[in-house]
Design an enzyme around this catalytic site. Sequence first.
Site, PDB file in Angstrom:
ATOM      1  N   TRP A   8       0.819  -1.221   0.000  1.00 19.01           N
ATOM      2  CA  TRP A   8       0.000   0.000   0.000  1.00 19.01           C
ATOM      3  C   TRP A   8       0.849   1.265   0.000  1.00 19.01           C
ATOM      4  CZ3 TRP A   8      -3.931  -2.212   4.154  1.00 19.01           C
ATOM      5  CH2 TRP A   8      -4.705  -3.197   3.521  1.00 19.01           C
ATOM      6  N   HIS A  94      13.014  -2.772  -2.053  1.00 15.67           N
ATOM      7  CA  HIS A  94      12.087  -2.221  -3.048  1.00 15.67           C
ATOM      8  C   HIS A  94      12.785  -1.084  -3.798  1.00 15.67           C
ATOM      9  CE1 HIS A  94       8.633  -0.335  -4.900  1.00 15.67           C
ATOM     10  NE2 HIS A  94       7.979  -1.466  -4.677  1.00 15.67           N
ATOM     11  N   SER A 207       3.042  -2.969 -12.283  1.00 11.44           N
ATOM     12  CA  SER A 207       1.844  -2.712 -13.105  1.00 11.44           C
ATOM     13  C   SER A 207       0.912  -3.917 -13.220  1.00 11.44           C
ATOM     14  CB  SER A 207       2.242  -2.191 -14.492  1.00 11.44           C
ATOM     15  OG  SER A 207       2.857  -0.927 -14.379  1.00 11.44           O
ATOM     16  N   GLY A 228       1.105  -2.905  -6.309  1.00 15.12           N
ATOM     17  CA  GLY A 228       1.024  -1.568  -5.721  1.00 15.12           C
ATOM     18  C   GLY A 228      -0.341  -0.957  -6.001  1.00 15.12           C
ATOM     19  N   GLY A 229      -0.424  -0.151  -7.041  1.00 14.60           N
ATOM     20  CA  GLY A 229      -1.626   0.633  -7.358  1.00 14.60           C
ATOM     21  C   GLY A 229      -2.944  -0.133  -7.308  1.00 14.60           C
TER      22      GLY A 229
END
Length: 248
Positions: A8, A94, A207, A228-229
């Site tokens: 997050w 990361h 992605s 992620g997103g």
Amino acid sequence: MKTIIANWKMELGVRESVALARGVLRGLRGMQDVPNILVAPTFPALFEVSKVLGRSRVQLAAQTVHTEEQGAYTGSVSAKVLKEVGVQAVILGHSETRAMGETDEDVHQKVDLALRHGLHVIVAVGESMATREAGETEGFIHDQIKTIFTGIHPTKRHTIYVAYEPLWAIGSGKVPSIQDVSSVHTAIKQQLDELDILDVSVLYGGSVIPENAYEFLNHSSVDGVLVGGASVRIKSLMELIHLASELS
Ligand code: 13P
């Protein structure tokens, strides 16, 4: 079983993280084959999210940790404190923490420390576009893995995840082909075998969205995804979890 790790990042506040964690637990009710799920909220949300997750099947991860046990390190968080607030795993290496100065040597130290504190580790590796275009991807990742994992001796209690996250794929909407992902994953597994680090889960990240996740999750060389997103909205996160459940 496939793994979904939701990173997050710095996208959600404490209340939003708690609400999303609650939403995931609600979404799992009645699900037959629950995949392996980890969520990684921002530091100040860890304790509240840990209370929500309790003894559920969803595990709690932190987004980084300091290299040292304790001391005068303003702004940093130790592995001991992470354990105290209920964290079970930690993301290391990361590209976004590397961009702030984290080196492979730091990641090595952090892996060693985290394992000694009984934390599972999620280690991210990946090449830049320039490295890919120069045809040096596998050599680059080989060097990262060598520096990070040489001299690391996990026990059976530890789960080691390695996330292949090409820098150019993170947050860009671009993804590598499944053939490219597969050959990198196979090379990572082989190298870790040689280092006597067995039973590693190798994940793809960069992605990942529900629309492209099938191709990755359905491939035998991909043990899961680091997202992620698409992991900060309940709808897309649950879609990914359902997909992993079907493919488990
Ligand atoms: P995106 O899924 O937003 O590209 O982020 C990937 C990532 O960095 C996960 O750690």
